[in-house]
Design an enzyme around this catalytic site. Sequence first.
Site, PDB file in Angstrom:
ATOM      1  N   ASP A  51      44.661  47.492  44.700  1.00  0.00           N
ATOM      2  CA  ASP A  51      44.733  48.669  43.658  1.00  0.00           C
ATOM      3  C   ASP A  51      45.326  50.008  44.310  1.00  0.00           C
ATOM      4  O   ASP A  51      46.215  50.574  44.043  1.00  0.00           O
ATOM      5  CB  ASP A  51      43.036  49.466  43.382  1.00  0.00           C
ATOM      6  CG  ASP A  51      43.405  50.141  42.219  1.00  0.00           C
ATOM      7  OD1 ASP A  51      43.924  50.273  42.311  1.00  0.00           O
ATOM      8  OD2 ASP A  51      42.929  51.558  43.316  1.00  0.00           O
ATOM      9  N   GLU A 106      45.621  42.891  40.980  1.00  0.00           N
ATOM     10  CA  GLU A 106      45.185  43.546  41.286  1.00  0.00           C
ATOM     11  C   GLU A 106      44.470  42.430  42.889  1.00  0.00           C
ATOM     12  O   GLU A 106      44.772  43.325  44.204  1.00  0.00           O
ATOM     13  CB  GLU A 106      44.455  44.898  41.769  1.00  0.00           C
ATOM     14  CG  GLU A 106      44.359  45.727  40.685  1.00  0.00           C
ATOM     15  CD  GLU A 106      43.420  47.332  40.272  1.00  0.00           C
ATOM     16  OE1 GLU A 106      44.097  47.526  40.357  1.00  0.00           O
ATOM     17  OE2 GLU A 106      42.550  46.634  40.651  1.00  0.00           O
TER      18      GLU A 106
END
Length: 276
Positions: free
Chosen positions: A74, A146
């Site tokens: 992320d 992610e």
Amino acid sequence: MRGTVSVPKKAEDAKADPPAKKKADTQASSHTLLEGRLGYQLESALLVRALTHRSYAYENGGLPTNERLEFLGDSVLGLVVTDTLYRTHPDLPEGQLAKLRAAVVNSRALAEVGRGLELGSFIRLGRGEEGTGGRDKASILADTLEAVIGAVYLDQGLDAASELVHRLFDPLIEKSSNLGAGLDWKTSLQELTATEGLGVPEYLVTETGPDHEKTFTAAARVGGVSYGTGTGRSKKEAEQQAAESAWRSIRAAADERAKATADAVDADPDEASASA
């Protein structure tokens, strides 16, 4: 003297070929396919962890999950997208840059990228999630993507992770600049209809299919007129697609009116000045 019969090593291996070995071979083949789509070959254990959802980990004795890799990925994704937007839009203020980033770095957008990679077919899911359509859930796809980005960063470095993010997300980054509000299509549509004096959009949603595999269809209406429809695996996804369709329809009509006005001015500037 009792004799012993020795079994050749290869014969032993063939005789004792366990299902686990076949499963491992299938997993290796699956990972090779995913790595081909990513463009990077990763350390096997790292890729396995990136694909391990917590539901699978809990059902199999508390295996490591992909959540730490998701946290890392992320940050990498956010850095690359933010850097790209900063360099691409030198005149935009911080608030607008943040909106553009939010249009790219969100669960819905990440899930669409994940679907493009067919990422759902590679995720290790628990039986409960498997039975409720977890392989196509936006949150699971987004989190896993992610985690994969985080794995590429750890295994190959920032340059490789950055290249992957650009390859997967540059089309979305470009598309985000075309959004009216730069945040999402529903927000964009609401701002556009306010500008055009059309009123507030409303969404009529219907659903079909069994509980575990529903399909939602949404119609975006403004002032009682339907301007666009959309379908999706969730109500939110269907409404976003309907909003995008309506936004494009209303924007095209507004552009046509603006063009017609400009053409009229070019054809008879004196009359246009008198009217003004």
